[in-house]
Design a protein around this motif. Structure first.
Motif: not given
Length: 271
Positions: A119-127, A132-146
């Motif tokens: 999830t952290r490594a996706l930081r340069n991806h877009r759109n 997920t069922n991973n409760l940590r992901i919303p806090a870990e991922i940038s809003s620019t990614v998804f």
């Protein structure tokens, strides 16, 4: 042997390391500072001892300490403990995984610390669209990614910071469950052997299998400590995945089984 003789033996490196291994096995989880104080030696000495005992598979080295083999094998570990284990290996796996992901893709990502590294490594991806069922992901991922981020409901497992339940998303109580599909499932597992991919919890195994069934392609994420092992609940056989992403080349036997199953194995360059 007298107490003085015993004390002299314990000052020898081999004797100290034997005592250290026994102490970690008894306590389960320790820090470098605690061990240095307990054995009255320097922190650098303890670090060297732990590194050697980890190489000998006597205990498991973590960031700032160690955990016993028994604790690792006997139960699910708290996510904060697992976050400190195999960190460099998980980051290497994550970099390989995100190279398979195109901008605009729809992803399903399961729980686990390797999944968080991805999830952290996706930081340069877009759109991206991510479910997920991973409760940590919303806090870990940038809003620019998804573009859209969805959480699967179910029972919350606080130990692993995940939900366990059906892979479904309903828009309201009166709306039928919608059929959902994804371009890729990124699935972190607990073990891989010639029989397939497995994990320690039956509910988790069922959820992972359902995510995989809804994916065009599946990448299994597993650091090398999980290879040639089998846990309680099988998720799918080897041929159910397209990729195995790990940090070190599998053993000859496992590599042959993966090749026969048509699985592409991805490891970092030089490994």
């Amino acid at each position: 042997m007298t107490s003085q003789e015993l004390q002299r033996v314990r000052q020898l490196p081999a004797g100290r390391k034997a005592d250290l291994a026994a102490y970690v096995d008894e306590v389960g989880r320790v820090t470098v500072a605690d061990l240095a104080a307990h054995f009255n030696v320097s922190i650098d000495t303890i670090r060297r001892d732990l590194d050697q005992l980890d190489r000998e598979n006597v205990l498991i080295r973590t960031h700032g300490g160690a955990v016993s083999i028994a604790e690792r094998a006997g139960r699910d570990r708290e996510i904060d403990v697992r976050l400190s284990m195999q960190t460099a290996e998980k980051e290497a796996i994550a970099q390989l995984a995100v190279d398979l992901v195109a901008d605009g893709s729809v992803l399903m990502i399961n729980a686990g610390t390797t999944s968080l590294a991805v999830t952290r490594a996706l930081r340069n991806h877009r759109n991206l669209t991510i479910a997920t069922n991973n409760l940590r992901i919303p806090a870990e991922i940038s809003s620019t990614v998804f573009r859209d981020l969805y959480m699967f409901g179910g029972a919350v497992r606080t130990l692993t910071q995940a939900t366990t339940g059906p892979v479904t998303l309903g828009m309201s109580g009166s709306t039928p469950e919608m059929d959902i599909r994804c371009d890729m499932a990124l699935i972190a597992v607990g073990a891989v052997d010639a029989s397939g991919y497995s994990t320690s919890n039956l509910g988790d195994a069922a959820m992972m299998a359902e995510m995989i069934s809804r994916a065009e392609r599946t990448a299994i994420l597993a650091d090398s400590t999980k290879l040639d092992r089998r846990l309680f609940a099988q998720i799918i056989p080897l041929e159910g995945a397209d990729y195995l992403i790990t940090d070190r080349a599998p053993s000859t036997e496992l590599a042959a089984a993966l090749d026969a199953a048509g699985v592409t194995v991805l490891v970092p360059e030089g490994e």
